[in-house]
Every structure is written in structure tokens, then in C-alpha cells.
Design a protein around this motif. Structure first.
Motif, PDB file in Angstrom:
ATOM      1  N   GLU A 469       0.821  -1.387  -0.113  1.00  0.00           N
ATOM      2  CA  GLU A 469      -0.023   0.014   0.169  1.00  0.00           C
ATOM      3  C   GLU A 469       0.812   1.408  -0.251  1.00  0.00           C
ATOM      4  O   GLU A 469       0.634   2.192  -0.672  1.00  0.00           O
ATOM      5  N   VAL A 470       2.011   1.174   0.717  1.00  0.00           N
ATOM      6  CA  VAL A 470       2.956   2.253   0.752  1.00  0.00           C
ATOM      7  C   VAL A 470       3.516   2.696  -0.590  1.00  0.00           C
ATOM      8  O   VAL A 470       3.593   3.732  -1.194  1.00  0.00           O
ATOM      9  N   PHE A 471       3.942   1.361  -1.321  1.00  0.00           N
ATOM     10  CA  PHE A 471       4.506   1.512  -2.379  1.00  0.00           C
ATOM     11  C   PHE A 471       3.388   2.229  -3.668  1.00  0.00           C
ATOM     12  O   PHE A 471       3.560   3.106  -4.611  1.00  0.00           O
ATOM     13  N   ALA A 472       2.161   1.632  -3.578  1.00  0.00           N
ATOM     14  CA  ALA A 472       1.063   2.312  -4.235  1.00  0.00           C
ATOM     15  C   ALA A 472       0.722   3.760  -4.119  1.00  0.00           C
ATOM     16  O   ALA A 472       0.744   4.441  -5.102  1.00  0.00           O
ATOM     17  N   ALA A 473       0.732   3.979  -2.880  1.00  0.00           N
ATOM     18  CA  ALA A 473       0.562   5.696  -2.760  1.00  0.00           C
ATOM     19  C   ALA A 473       1.937   6.640  -3.027  1.00  0.00           C
ATOM     20  O   ALA A 473       1.732   7.505  -3.940  1.00  0.00           O
ATOM     21  N   ALA A 474       3.089   5.827  -3.119  1.00  0.00           N
ATOM     22  CA  ALA A 474       4.162   6.524  -3.870  1.00  0.00           C
ATOM     23  C   ALA A 474       4.188   6.538  -5.151  1.00  0.00           C
ATOM     24  O   ALA A 474       4.518   7.693  -5.722  1.00  0.00           O
ATOM     25  N   GLY A 503      13.546  19.872  -2.588  1.00  0.00           N
ATOM     26  CA  GLY A 503      12.085  20.176  -1.986  1.00  0.00           C
ATOM     27  C   GLY A 503      10.965  19.666  -2.809  1.00  0.00           C
ATOM     28  O   GLY A 503       9.982  19.280  -2.159  1.00  0.00           O
ATOM     29  N   GLY A 504      11.113  19.247  -3.963  1.00  0.00           N
ATOM     30  CA  GLY A 504      10.271  18.481  -4.711  1.00  0.00           C
ATOM     31  C   GLY A 504       9.851  17.156  -4.268  1.00  0.00           C
ATOM     32  O   GLY A 504       8.826  16.642  -4.276  1.00  0.00           O
ATOM     33  N   GLN A 505      11.130  16.387  -3.839  1.00  0.00           N
ATOM     34  CA  GLN A 505      10.977  15.184  -3.361  1.00  0.00           C
ATOM     35  C   GLN A 505      10.567  15.322  -2.100  1.00  0.00           C
ATOM     36  O   GLN A 505       9.606  14.279  -1.871  1.00  0.00           O
ATOM     37  N   ARG A 506      10.556  16.170  -1.059  1.00  0.00           N
ATOM     38  CA  ARG A 506       9.914  16.128   0.218  1.00  0.00           C
ATOM     39  C   ARG A 506       8.510  16.123  -0.115  1.00  0.00           C
ATOM     40  O   ARG A 506       7.713  15.617   0.735  1.00  0.00           O
ATOM     41  N   GLN A 507       8.029  16.983  -1.194  1.00  0.00           N
ATOM     42  CA  GLN A 507       6.699  17.419  -1.229  1.00  0.00           C
ATOM     43  C   GLN A 507       5.838  16.208  -1.899  1.00  0.00           C
ATOM     44  O   GLN A 507       4.860  16.032  -1.379  1.00  0.00           O
ATOM     45  N   ARG A 508       6.478  15.371  -2.511  1.00  0.00           N
ATOM     46  CA  ARG A 508       5.923  14.052  -3.301  1.00  0.00           C
ATOM     47  C   ARG A 508       5.670  13.016  -2.150  1.00  0.00           C
ATOM     48  O   ARG A 508       4.831  12.418  -2.012  1.00  0.00           O
ATOM     49  N   ILE A 509       6.683  13.104  -1.133  1.00  0.00           N
ATOM     50  CA  ILE A 509       6.592  11.964  -0.009  1.00  0.00           C
ATOM     51  C   ILE A 509       5.460  12.465   0.607  1.00  0.00           C
ATOM     52  O   ILE A 509       4.672  11.579   1.196  1.00  0.00           O
ATOM     53  N   ALA A 510       5.231  13.987   1.162  1.00  0.00           N
ATOM     54  CA  ALA A 510       4.047  14.374   1.709  1.00  0.00           C
ATOM     55  C   ALA A 510       2.686  14.120   1.152  1.00  0.00           C
ATOM     56  O   ALA A 510       1.578  13.684   1.633  1.00  0.00           O
ATOM     57  N   ILE A 511       2.550  14.135  -0.268  1.00  0.00           N
ATOM     58  CA  ILE A 511       1.445  13.961  -0.680  1.00  0.00           C
ATOM     59  C   ILE A 511       1.129  12.390  -0.821  1.00  0.00           C
ATOM     60  O   ILE A 511      -0.009  12.122  -0.834  1.00  0.00           O
ATOM     61  N   LEU A 524      -5.357  20.566   0.691  1.00  0.00           N
ATOM     62  CA  LEU A 524      -4.151  20.711  -0.051  1.00  0.00           C
ATOM     63  C   LEU A 524      -3.798  22.159   0.054  1.00  0.00           C
ATOM     64  O   LEU A 524      -4.356  22.992  -0.440  1.00  0.00           O
ATOM     65  N   ASP A 525      -2.567  22.495   0.994  1.00  0.00           N
ATOM     66  CA  ASP A 525      -2.044  23.830   0.909  1.00  0.00           C
ATOM     67  C   ASP A 525      -0.958  24.205  -0.008  1.00  0.00           C
ATOM     68  O   ASP A 525       0.238  23.996   0.074  1.00  0.00           O
ATOM     69  N   GLU A 526      -1.445  24.288  -1.351  1.00  0.00           N
ATOM     70  CA  GLU A 526      -0.226  24.837  -2.369  1.00  0.00           C
ATOM     71  C   GLU A 526       0.413  23.560  -2.538  1.00  0.00           C
ATOM     72  O   GLU A 526       1.593  23.664  -2.362  1.00  0.00           O
ATOM     73  N   ALA A 527      -0.053  22.355  -2.622  1.00  0.00           N
ATOM     74  CA  ALA A 527       0.768  21.076  -2.504  1.00  0.00           C
ATOM     75  C   ALA A 527       1.713  20.833  -3.657  1.00  0.00           C
ATOM     76  O   ALA A 527       2.698  19.990  -3.523  1.00  0.00           O
TER      77      ALA A 527
END
Length: 606
Positions: A469-474, A503-511, A524-527
Motif C-alpha cells: 500500500e505504501v508503494f502504491a501511494a508513492a 524540495g520537490g521530493q519532500r513534497q511528493r513524499i508528503a503527498i 491541499l495547501d499549495e501542494a
């Protein structure tokens, strides 16, 4: 923050009563520690009696009975050794028990304070620096550990020995001890006066240490900014000044305590020498035996030593009282936002959450004269995607914070009408905080990455999720490929605050974290704010597809500064100075030629 001991003077020893709830669960161990403490004290008090018997009974006699005398000496020394063995065993047992208690109580206290602080609303952190909280969790709890695990035990042991020695002296030398007691008052009263000053200076010293910790925590979390402005010398000088203030406060405390120690030592030495002098006179006059004098001298030494140690312990108690008081202040602080005593269940229909803001007004506690929202009313249908746009300070982030109930709305807005926020018809204030926030997923503008692996960072959204499930979300957040390319893949440690990622990689992990949680309400705060153009297109496509796959099952509220990212939203709400000035689909707002049209013209033309 309110103190749990408002009647106590700052840093007074009675502030230590705040530790009682943490000591009660270990009543059995405390009783054992007190038993061993009493036995060790009694063994110490038995030593002068054995010494007197040795001097009077083992060293007397004539040359004719040398063999009997030698046999008696062995018996007396054997008794002394037995006392020493008992003293060693009981002291070791006492040391282990009180050390265990100190470690256990300190750990429980740290856990309680940390858990309590985690439950505080953001309003708490508007007035309390995180560095100060860290100082209380470390420095102050260490002082408490010193008292519970060492000083308090030493104090009780010496108190028992002092009282026992005093009782024996009064019993054996009542006339001399009447004078000794009067002299003790001359030691205790000035010591108490000096102790009050030590108490005040101890609290001030701990506050200065907390100040320097707060500066360090703030600056270390912003090292790139500090370095970009070449402010290292300024920040080093600011920290040096804070540590200098802490040093000067510590020197004042240490000076006062040194005076206290010197006074106690000199006064007790005078007391001991006076007692020895009077005892020697009594022996010369034939009023006391040599053994009786030896016993008296040892008891006076025990009494003087106990008073000296109690003076030292009193200084430790004063410092620990100040630390305990600061910790109790944290535990006594009440969050401005809490779950109701009888929370209502949140009706979940599988059709998403209906959101309703009804005439909401709000002022931040730190800005009571400036309204963040004014008579704000907005409804979101289940499954609807709504975007909030507007200039900075218009109130967009405030909407998110109120929706997650980090703050409560103002009690009244227009006339006597009270504003409220409802989910599926239930006022947020009637829901438990856990139930409310478990139904909301958030992707903040500044992605938060924990000091853990990539796998654990994504799984933070749903701790029980499987690896698949983690892999699917990523994959849905377009983070799978770059995570696999890391040295250890998903098991790679990302560093403090994700310093090993862009910064972009951190944001994609948060998403990915929010997607894994799969909540019925997504904020979504300017995700996509931290992404490059290519990543932004991928993540935006992922977000759009995620919302489309859950049409009717997820309500989405988006804060957007780049209008191009929300053109496909069901509705766009334009805020200005805390009020809704326009709302509707993108094309309709463009046709109105109002605030939104002007913002769009500026951005799209650029």
C-alpha cells in the motif's frame, strides 16, 4: 501558563509536592527504600555504642588478664565489623532502590510532559518557544532525577541519623545538649535565610539556560537562512550573550550557595569542637569515662555531618523545586482546544463529508484586534473540489486551521449569532479531536519529513499500512522511481527534516503520505508549490486522478496561489481580508471581470 502551586513561593521546596502523582505508583519500592534507609541509619548509630564498649571494656584491665583482654578485643572488633557489614549491605540496597526510583520517576515525568505538550493547540506555541520546552524536558528533569535518585535519599538518611544522634546525645548528656540545641538554632536560622536567596537565584539560572536553548533550537532549524545572510557571527554572538547571561546567573547562584556551605561547615566545626572541649573537661574531672567521651564525640560528629549534608541537600532541593515548578507549569497548562466530555459520532455515509462554515469569525489570540475571518459562510457538498484563492493574509490558511480545529471560532460574530463549522451536520466542537482529524488528510505547503526512512515517512499517514500500500501511494504521487534510486531504496534514512532530498521530493513524499491515509476530506495547501515544472505536472495529474477516482467519496479543499493548478476545480472561492468576495467556476469568475479575473490576468499574462 498557570502554576499548579499558586500559593508556593517560586522555587519553594513544597513545590516538590508536584512529584507526588509520579511517586504514588511505586509506593512499595519507596517503602523498601525507606526501610533500607532506616536500617542503614540505625547501623550507623550503633557504631558509637560498639566503639564505647570497645574503649571501656576492651582496653581496660591489668597485665594479668591480657589473654582475656585479647579475646574481648576480638569480640568487640567482630561486633564493629558486623555493624560495618550491615551498614554496607543496607546502604547498597538503599542506593539501588532510590536510584531506580529516580530513573523511573524522571522517565515518567518526561513522558507525561512530552505527551501533554503534544496535545497543546498552536495557541500554546505562540507564547512558548520549543527550545524552552526542550530545556524543561532535559535540564529540569535531570535536576529532578538528582533529587529523587540521590539528594532526597541522602537528606532523609542524614535526617534520621541527625535525629538519632541528637536523641542519643540528649539521653547521655542532657545538660550539654540543651546548650547544643540552642547553638543549632544559630546554624539553622541564618542557613534558611541564605537558602531563600539560593532558591530565587536557582530559578533565575534555569530560566537563563532555557533562553539559550530556545535560541539554539530556533537557529539550528534555520541554518541555511542564517548562512545565506552570512549571519553566523551575529547568531554566535547572540547565543554567546545568552550563555553569558546564564553563566552570570549560575555564578550568582553558586556564590550564594558557597556562602551557605561555608557557613554550615564553620558553624558545625565550632559546634563539634565545643562539644569535644566540654567532653574532655568532663573526662579530666572524672565525670565521664573515655569510652563515653568517644561515643559522645562520634555522635556529635554524626550530628554535625548530618546538618552539613542537609544543608547541601537543601540547596539541591531548592534547585529541583524550581525545576519541578517549571515542569508542573507545563503540565498545568490547558489546551485552548480539547475534546468534549461526551463527543458525538461523526456520521459517515461513504459519500464524502459535507462541510459548512456558518457565519464564522476568528481572531488569532496573538492578534486580537485584527480579524482573520469575518462573517465567513461556505458550504462544500460531499465529493466537491473547492479552491480558495486570494492575496496573502486573506484568510485561506485560517480556514484550514479552523477546519482541523487547531483553533476554535470566535464565540459570537454578528449580533448574538454564534459562528460554527459543521461536518455532515455535526459541530466540530461536538466531535472528539481524534475522530475529527482521523477523517482529514493534509498536504502542507512546507512538507514535513521526519528523521526516519522513506517507508516510515509515508506510512506515517496510516501506521498499519502494508508495504504494498505504501508503494502504491508513492507511485500515485510519482515518488516511487526516485525512492527506488536512493542508496537503500525505501529503507533509506532521509536525515533530519529530509535534508537529503530536494524540495520537490519532500513534497511528493508528503503527498504520498496523504494519499495513503485516504481520508474523506483532503486539504491541499499549495501542494505543488515546491515542485519543478515537470514534477508539478506529474503530481498535479496524480492529484487530479486521485480526486477523480474518488468522486463522490472525497471532499477536497485546495489553497492555490497559482491559479493554473485549480482551473478544473468545481468551484473557486475568492477571499479578501477574511471575507468571500466571489465564488464560482473558473470561466464564470473570468466573465465577472472582478478580483479573480484581475489575478488571473496578472498570472496568465506573466
Amino acid at each position: 501558563m498557570a502554576s499548579s502551586h499558586p500559593s508556593a513561593a517560586p522555587g519553594a521546596p513544597r513545590a516538590l509536592s508536584g512529584l507526588l502523582p509520579f511517586l504514588r505508583p511505586y509506593r512499595g519500592r519507596i517503602a523498601l527504600a525507606l526501610l533500607f534507609l532506616l536500617l542503614a541509619a540505625l547501623a550507623t548509630l550503633a557504631f558509637p555504642l560498639a566503639l564505647r564498649t570497645l574503649i571501656d571494656g576492651g582496653l581496660g584491665g591489668t597485665r594479668a588478664d591480657r589473654s582475656a583482654q585479647a579475646l574481648a578485643l576480638r569480640g568487640h572488633f567482630g561486633a564493629l565489623f558486623a555493624v560495618a557489614v550491615a551498614l554496607g549491605v543496607f546502604s547498597a540496597a538503599r542506593f539501588y532502590m532510590v536510584s531506580w526510583l529516580g530513573e523511573r520517576v524522571t522517565a515518567d515525568l518526561r513522558n507525561a510532559v512530552y505527551a501533554h505538550v503534544l496535545r497543546q493547540s498552536p495557541q500554546f506555541y505562540e507564547t512558548t518557544q520549543s527550545g524552552e520546552v526542550l530545556s524543561r524536558l532535559t535540564t529540569d528533569t535531570t535536576l529532578v532525577q538528582t533529587v529523587v535518585g540521590s539528594s532526597l535519599s541522602m537528606g532523609l538518611r542524614n535526617a534520621v541519623m541527625g535525629v538519632g544522634a541528637l536523641a542519643m546525645l540528649v539521653w547521655t548528656n542532657p545538660r550539654i545538649m540543651a546548650i547544643v540545641l540552642m547553638m543549632l538554632l544559630l546554624v539553622v536560622l541564618p542557613g534558611m535565610w541564605i537558602g531563600r536567596r539560593v532558591r530565587r537565584l536557582s530559578r533565575a539560572s534555569q530560566d537563563r539556560v532555557a533562553d539559550s536553548s530556545a535560541i539554539a533550537a530556533e537557529v539550528l532549524n534555520a541554518v541555511p537562512v542564517v548562512q545565506s545572510y552570512t549571519a553566523e557571527p551575529r547568531e554566535a554572538a547572540r547565543f554567546a550573550q545568552a550563555t553569558q547571561n546564564a553563566f552570570e546567573a549560575a555564578v550568582r547562584r553558586t556564590s550564594a550557595r558557597a556562602v551557605l556551605v561555608a557557613f554550615i561547615i564553620i558553624a558545625n566545626a565550632a559546634l563539634l569542637l565545643w562539644g569535644l572541649y566540654r567532653g574532655t573537661e568532663a573526662v579530666l574531672a572524672g565525670q565521664l569515662s573515655a569510652g563515653h567521651l568517644g561515643q559522645t564525640v562520634v555522635y556529635v560528629a554524626l550530628l554535625a555531618g548530618a546538618v552539613a549534608v542537609l544543608g547541601e541537600v537543601y540547596g539541591d532541593l531548592l534547585r529541583a523545586a524550581g525545576a519541578t515548578e517549571r515542569l508542573m507549569e507545563l503540565l498545568a497548562s490547558e489546551s485552548a482546544v480539547s475534546s468534549p466530555a461526551r463527543p458525538q459520532p461523526l456520521p459517515v455515509t461513504g459519500q464524502g463529508l459535507a462541510v459548512a462554515f456558518e457565519r464564522v469569525g476568528f481572531h488569532y489570540p496573538s492578534r486580537p484586534t485584527q480579524a482573520a475571518l469575518r462573517d465567513f459562510s461556505l458550504e462544500l457538498a460531499p465529493g466537491e473540489t473547492v479552491a480558495l484563492v486570494g492575496a496573502s493574509g486573506a484568510g485561506k490558511t485560517t480556514v484550514f486551521q479552523l477546519l482541523q480545529r487547531f483553533y476554535d471560532v470566535d464565540p459570537g460574530v454578528v449580533g448574538s449569532a454564534a459562528g460554527r463549522i459543521c461536518l455532515n451536520g455535526v459541530d466540530l466542537r461536538d466531535l472528539s479531536l481524534e475522530a475529527l482529524r482521523s477523517h482529514i488528510g493534509t498536504v502542507p505547503q512546507d512538507a514535513v519529513i521526519f528523521s526516519a526512512s522513506a517507508l516510515e515517512n509515508i506510512r506515517y499517514g496510516r501506521p498499519g499500512a502494508s508495504d504494498a500500500e505504501v508503494f502504491a501511494a508513492a507511485q500515485a504521487a510519482f515518488a516511487h522511481d526516485f525512492l527506488l534510486a536512493l542508496p537503500e531504496g525505501y529503507a533509506t534514512f532521509l536525515g533530519e527534516r529530509g535534508v537529503r532530498l530536494s524540495g520537490g521530493q519532500r513534497q511528493r513524499i508528503a503527498i504520498a503520505r496523504a494519499m495513503l491515509k485516504n481520508p474523506p476530506l483532503l486539504l491541499l495547501d499549495e501542494a505543488t508549490s515546491a515542485l519543478d515544472a515537470e514534477s508539478e505536472r506529474m503530481v498535479q495529474a496524480a492529484l487530479d486522478s486521485a480526486m477523480q477516482r474518488h468522486t463522490g467519496q472525497r471532499t477536497t479543499l485546495v489553497i492555490a496561489h497559482r491559479l493554473a493548478t485549480v482551473q478544473n476545480a468545481d468551484r473557486i472561492v475568492v477571499l479578501d481580508q477574511g471575507r468571500i468576495v466571489e465564488q464560482g467556476p473558473h470561466a464564470q469568475l473570468i466573465a465577472l471581470n472582478g478580483v479573480y479575473a484581475r489575478l488571473a490576468a496578472l498570472q496568465f499574462t506573466a
